[in-house]
Scaffold this active site. Structure first.
Site, PDB file in Angstrom:
ATOM      1  N   HIS A 187     -40.048  -7.350  -9.632  1.00 47.39           N
ATOM      2  CA  HIS A 187     -39.652  -8.394 -10.582  1.00 47.39           C
ATOM      3  C   HIS A 187     -40.182  -9.755 -10.174  1.00 47.39           C
ATOM      4  O   HIS A 187     -40.615 -10.544 -11.006  1.00 47.39           O
ATOM      5  CB  HIS A 187     -38.129  -8.457 -10.683  1.00 47.39           C
ATOM      6  CG  HIS A 187     -37.562  -7.300 -11.420  1.00 47.39           C
ATOM      7  ND1 HIS A 187     -36.313  -6.806 -11.196  1.00 47.39           N
ATOM      8  CD2 HIS A 187     -38.097  -6.525 -12.389  1.00 47.39           C
ATOM      9  CE1 HIS A 187     -36.097  -5.782 -11.989  1.00 47.39           C
ATOM     10  NE2 HIS A 187     -37.166  -5.581 -12.715  1.00 47.39           N
ATOM     11  N   ARG A 294     -48.564  -1.659 -23.455  1.00 45.77           N
ATOM     12  CA  ARG A 294     -47.951  -0.572 -22.677  1.00 45.77           C
ATOM     13  C   ARG A 294     -46.478  -0.461 -23.102  1.00 45.77           C
ATOM     14  O   ARG A 294     -45.632  -1.197 -22.589  1.00 45.77           O
ATOM     15  CB  ARG A 294     -48.020  -0.870 -21.183  1.00 45.77           C
ATOM     16  CG  ARG A 294     -49.408  -0.772 -20.563  1.00 45.77           C
ATOM     17  CD  ARG A 294     -49.331  -1.072 -19.071  1.00 45.77           C
ATOM     18  NE  ARG A 294     -50.502  -0.626 -18.341  1.00 45.77           N
ATOM     19  CZ  ARG A 294     -51.495  -1.421 -17.942  1.00 45.77           C
ATOM     20  NH1 ARG A 294     -51.460  -2.704 -18.220  1.00 45.77           N
ATOM     21  NH2 ARG A 294     -52.517  -0.925 -17.261  1.00 45.77           N
ATOM     22  N   ARG A 330     -50.062   1.697 -27.338  1.00 40.62           N
ATOM     23  CA  ARG A 330     -50.145   2.998 -26.678  1.00 40.62           C
ATOM     24  C   ARG A 330     -48.784   3.675 -26.730  1.00 40.62           C
ATOM     25  O   ARG A 330     -47.768   3.059 -26.413  1.00 40.62           O
ATOM     26  CB  ARG A 330     -50.566   2.795 -25.219  1.00 40.62           C
ATOM     27  CG  ARG A 330     -50.596   4.081 -24.423  1.00 40.62           C
ATOM     28  CD  ARG A 330     -51.219   3.883 -23.071  1.00 40.62           C
ATOM     29  NE  ARG A 330     -50.298   3.308 -22.116  1.00 40.62           N
ATOM     30  CZ  ARG A 330     -50.640   3.007 -20.870  1.00 40.62           C
ATOM     31  NH1 ARG A 330     -51.883   3.184 -20.459  1.00 40.62           N
ATOM     32  NH2 ARG A 330     -49.768   2.515 -20.034  1.00 40.62           N
ATOM     33  N   GLU A 430     -59.143   8.842 -19.977  1.00 41.20           N
ATOM     34  CA  GLU A 430     -58.779   8.521 -18.592  1.00 41.20           C
ATOM     35  C   GLU A 430     -58.640   9.758 -17.720  1.00 41.20           C
ATOM     36  O   GLU A 430     -58.214   9.669 -16.582  1.00 41.20           O
ATOM     37  CB  GLU A 430     -57.494   7.685 -18.551  1.00 41.20           C
ATOM     38  CG  GLU A 430     -56.318   8.301 -19.272  1.00 41.20           C
ATOM     39  CD  GLU A 430     -55.059   7.416 -19.270  1.00 41.20           C
ATOM     40  OE1 GLU A 430     -54.990   6.462 -18.473  1.00 41.20           O
ATOM     41  OE2 GLU A 430     -54.161   7.698 -20.071  1.00 41.20           O
ATOM     42  N   ASN A 453     -58.276   2.889 -14.526  1.00 35.50           N
ATOM     43  CA  ASN A 453     -57.322   3.018 -13.407  1.00 35.50           C
ATOM     44  C   ASN A 453     -57.072   4.499 -13.130  1.00 35.50           C
ATOM     45  O   ASN A 453     -57.067   4.939 -11.989  1.00 35.50           O
ATOM     46  CB  ASN A 453     -55.987   2.334 -13.732  1.00 35.50           C
ATOM     47  CG  ASN A 453     -56.161   0.883 -14.130  1.00 35.50           C
ATOM     48  OD1 ASN A 453     -57.201   0.301 -13.869  1.00 35.50           O
ATOM     49  ND2 ASN A 453     -55.163   0.308 -14.764  1.00 35.50           N
ATOM     50  N   ASP A 454     -56.862   5.239 -14.199  1.00 34.92           N
ATOM     51  CA  ASP A 454     -56.645   6.675 -14.036  1.00 34.92           C
ATOM     52  C   ASP A 454     -57.960   7.457 -13.973  1.00 34.92           C
ATOM     53  O   ASP A 454     -58.074   8.411 -13.207  1.00 34.92           O
ATOM     54  CB  ASP A 454     -55.775   7.221 -15.167  1.00 34.92           C
ATOM     55  CG  ASP A 454     -54.298   6.994 -14.892  1.00 34.92           C
ATOM     56  OD1 ASP A 454     -53.894   7.167 -13.732  1.00 34.92           O
ATOM     57  OD2 ASP A 454     -53.563   6.614 -15.819  1.00 34.92           O
ATOM     58  N   ARG A 464     -54.105   6.895  -6.926  1.00 33.23           N
ATOM     59  CA  ARG A 464     -54.415   5.476  -7.039  1.00 33.23           C
ATOM     60  C   ARG A 464     -53.483   4.584  -6.218  1.00 33.23           C
ATOM     61  O   ARG A 464     -53.745   3.394  -6.044  1.00 33.23           O
ATOM     62  CB  ARG A 464     -54.443   5.036  -8.516  1.00 33.23           C
ATOM     63  CG  ARG A 464     -53.137   5.080  -9.251  1.00 33.23           C
ATOM     64  CD  ARG A 464     -53.353   4.974 -10.759  1.00 33.23           C
ATOM     65  NE  ARG A 464     -52.838   3.747 -11.345  1.00 33.23           N
ATOM     66  CZ  ARG A 464     -52.708   3.538 -12.646  1.00 33.23           C
ATOM     67  NH1 ARG A 464     -53.087   4.463 -13.510  1.00 33.23           N
ATOM     68  NH2 ARG A 464     -52.230   2.420 -13.101  1.00 33.23           N
ATOM     69  N   CYS A 501     -59.485  -0.581 -21.158  1.00 34.50           N
ATOM     70  CA  CYS A 501     -58.284  -1.360 -20.861  1.00 34.50           C
ATOM     71  C   CYS A 501     -57.850  -1.209 -19.410  1.00 34.50           C
ATOM     72  O   CYS A 501     -56.821  -1.723 -19.011  1.00 34.50           O
ATOM     73  CB  CYS A 501     -57.156  -0.999 -21.814  1.00 34.50           C
ATOM     74  SG  CYS A 501     -56.759   0.756 -21.806  1.00 34.50           S
TER      75      CYS A 501
HETATM   76  C1  PEP Z   1     -55.603   3.045 -17.006  1.00 34.95           C
HETATM   77  O1  PEP Z   1     -55.258   4.144 -16.562  1.00 34.95           O
HETATM   78  O2  PEP Z   1     -56.708   2.530 -16.779  1.00 34.95           O
HETATM   79  C2  PEP Z   1     -54.677   2.249 -17.831  1.00 34.95           C
HETATM   80  C3  PEP Z   1     -55.069   1.172 -18.455  1.00 34.95           C
HETATM   81  O3  PEP Z   1     -53.395   2.643 -17.931  1.00 34.95           O
HETATM   82  P1  PEP Z   1     -52.268   2.542 -16.800  1.00 34.95           P
HETATM   83  O4  PEP Z   1     -52.764   1.584 -15.750  1.00 34.95           O
HETATM   84  O5  PEP Z   1     -51.064   2.067 -17.529  1.00 34.95           O
HETATM   85  O6  PEP Z   1     -52.170   3.945 -16.323  1.00 34.95           O
HETATM   86 MG    MG Z   2     -53.554   5.248 -17.355  1.00 34.04          MG
END
Ligand code: PEP
Ligand code: MG
Length: 569
Positions: A187, A294, A330, A430, A453-454, A464, A501
């Site tokens: 937070h 999100r 999403r 992803e 990211n994924d 990750r 994204c």
């Molecule tokens: C991603 O996986 O790149 C993504 C944008 O979603 P999150 O980080 O919420 O998994």
């Molecule tokens: Mg993701």
């Protein structure tokens, strides 16, 4: 010099305001009249609830509704009959004072939350300790530190910045935040970013070693804190601060400009958000829309699922505020490691490969997916909403989700409820499977958004969040780059929009490559938009194509990174 986790960008310079709560002494005092002690506890509880309501209102006014929800969460804990009942039973059963009963009961709850292998649940432990301390302070007549009255130029140094403390922050007076605890999603980090105050969290040992009033400089980008800096260090950081502020100011000249390369290629710069109120910042930084909302944040920090109506209001609010600009929402990406207690999910052995996102939603259509999709479709009458499905691995999933959307559309037709009949449905690309099948997916959906990211995690088979193997987690790895290039190519060939994204979309070393690959839309945190626009408008595609060819000729992430670092210099 201390090192911690960088959480909120910028350079903070000022005097340490060390926040140590007035010492609470909790003893196991026996009471003769347990009934009277229960009444004393109830009075204190009532006062704590009142204080919390005031703090929630303060927070809503200063930071936003979402942050105020953290205090609403505290109110819910304070009013939870299980918790208060247990405290009262402890007072009666053990004939102990209220302070001690609160201590044991709340500590038990906090320990359970803290032992869970999930940052959000661990955050719940902080919340529990926060309300515990406030109830005990009321009982002992201790007044909490008044953060609101800190003088200008204060750098807050605290164990953890609890939401109730943050409620009082006046951003004009606080130049930085340093905490011993917390992580990127704690937070304190979320609130510091919302207030745009430079912050470094997870800096061990600062509370006991930094003296109140000491000179502090902190670098919120590098995660560095220096106590009593030398004259040279101070002027070096003052220089960095001026540079940061100057750059921020200069970037404002990019507001209102199109995002076009020197040779006329237009791309869209949009933002990632977690709550409808974030749209304000998107517009402030001239985002061309939202590339990722999100929605899981709407489901967090509460004790029951948001209803269709609540979700509808949230989506409608964001869509209306964007006034026709695209809003990609999403659908729920939860499960596995991101658990939500009231959903009754069992912890997976292998959370990232488990029961989550679209898998969970398709399995729980009636209580989760249908209400969310209905809310999304209804809100689509109020703006340019597009639906995005996360964590897709096979075509069947998207077909099933689309069939459900069609079913709900018919339902809405029957009820004469307005919605956008042409609403676009896209997917996050992803997973390795979705990437390899991108040509097929491109024919089934209206757009792609690459979740690096994924995608990096699944392509490299590297968790990750695991520090020990973080060296493998690089989007510059040629395997990930080939995957990104292929996804973009498939999307472009099928004539659909391809966005990104994941964090890579705002990485200055990655932007030239993504442009050269043909990415149409870049989605990032709102405050990164103008820097990206400045960069993109300085490139020509022809130059970038040659750079991308060279970058793709390397065999290792390190070589690609070195080459790109040199290029953007
Ligand atoms: C991603 O996986 O790149 C993504 C944008 O979603 P999150 O980080 O919420 O998994
Ligand atoms: Mg993701």
């Amino acid at each position: 010099m201390y090192r911690g986790t960088s959480t909120s960008a910028g350079i903070g310079i000022g005097k340490a305001a060390v926040i140590k709560e007035e010492e609470l002494v909790i003893r196991q005092d026996k009471v003769a009249d347990a009934e009277a002690e229960v009444q004393r506890f109830r009075d204190a509880l009532g006062k704590t609830v009142e204080q919390t309501e005031v703090l929630a209102a303060d927070l809503a006014a200063k930071v936003g509704e979402k942050e105020a929800e953290i205090m609403q969460g505290h109110l819910m804990l304070l009013m939870d009959p299980m918790l208060t009942g247990e405290i009262e039973n402890t007072i009666k059963g053990e004939a102990v004072c209220g302070e001690y009963a609160i201590e044991t009961v709340c500590n038990n709850y906090a320990a359970v939350f803290a032992s869970m292998d999930d940052e959000l649940m661990q955050q719940r432990a902080t919340d529990m300790k926060d309300i515990k301390t406030r109830m005990q302070q009321v009982l002992q007549g201790i007044h909490p530190v008044d953060i609101a009255s800190l003088p200008a130029g204060s750098v807050i140094v605290a164990k953890d910045l609890t939401p109730s403390m943050t409620a009082g922050i006046n951003p004009a007076n606080v130049s930085g935040i340093v905490t011993e605890l917390g992580g990127k999603t704690s937070h304190s980090a979320i609130l510091a970013r919302a207030l745009e105050i430079p912050a470094v969290v997870a800096v061990s040992g600062v509370l006991d070693s930094i003296e109140d009033g000491a000179d502090i400089v902190l670098d919120g980008d590098a995660g560095i804190v220096i106590v009593n800096p030398s004259g040279i260090e101070k002027s070096e950081y003052e220089g960095k601060r001026q540079k940061f502020l100057k750059e921020k100011k200069e970037l404002e000249s990019y507001i209102g400009r199109p995002t076009i390369t020197k040779d006329g290629i237009h791309v869209e710069l949009v933002a990632n958000i977690g709550k409808p109120e974030d749209v304000e910042k998107v517009l402030q930084y001239d985002g061309e829309g939202v590339g990722l909302f999100r929605t899981e944040f709407l489901f967090m920090d509460r004790t029951s699922m948001p209803t269709e109506e609540e979700q509808f209001e949230a989506y409608k609010k964001a869509a209306s505020a964007l006034k026709g600009k695209p809003l990609i929402i999403r659908t729920l990406d939860i499960g596995g490691d991101k658990e939500i207690p009231y959903m009754g999910l069992v912890k997976d052995e292998n959370p990232f490969l488990g029961y989550r996102a679209i898998r969970l939603c398709l399995d729980r259509k009636d209580d989760i997916y249908r209400p969310q999709l209905r809310a999304l479709l209804r809100a689509s009458a109020f703006g340019n909403i597009k639906i995005m499905i996360p964590m897709v691995t096979c075509i069947d999933e998207i077909r099933e989700a689309k069939a459900l959307i069609e079913e709900i559309k018919k339902e809405l037709d029957g009820e004469n409820t307005a919605y956008n009949k042409e609403i676009q449905v896209g997917i996050m690309v992803e997973t390795a499977a979705a990437s390899l099948m991108a040509d097929v997916f491109a024919k089934e959906v209206d757009f792609f958004s690459i979740g690096t990211n994924d995608l990096t995690q699944y392509t490299m088979s590297v968790d990750r969040g695991n520090d020990k193997i973080a060296y493998l987690y690089s989007t510059f790895n040629p395997a990930v780059l080939r995957s990104i290039r292929y996804i973009i190519r498939c999307g472009r060939e099928a004539g659909i929009m391809v966005g990104m994204c994941g964090e890579a979309a705002s990485d200055p070393m990655m932007i030239p490559l993504l442009l050269a690959f043909g990415l149409n839309e870049f989605s990032m945190s709102a405050s990164a938009i103008l820097r990206a626009r400045k960069m993109i408008t300085g490139f020509s595609m022809e130059e970038l194509k040659a750079v991308a060819d060279e970058a793709m000729s390397f065999a290792t992430a390190k070589e690609v990174e070195e080459y790109m670092r040199e290029f953007i210099k």
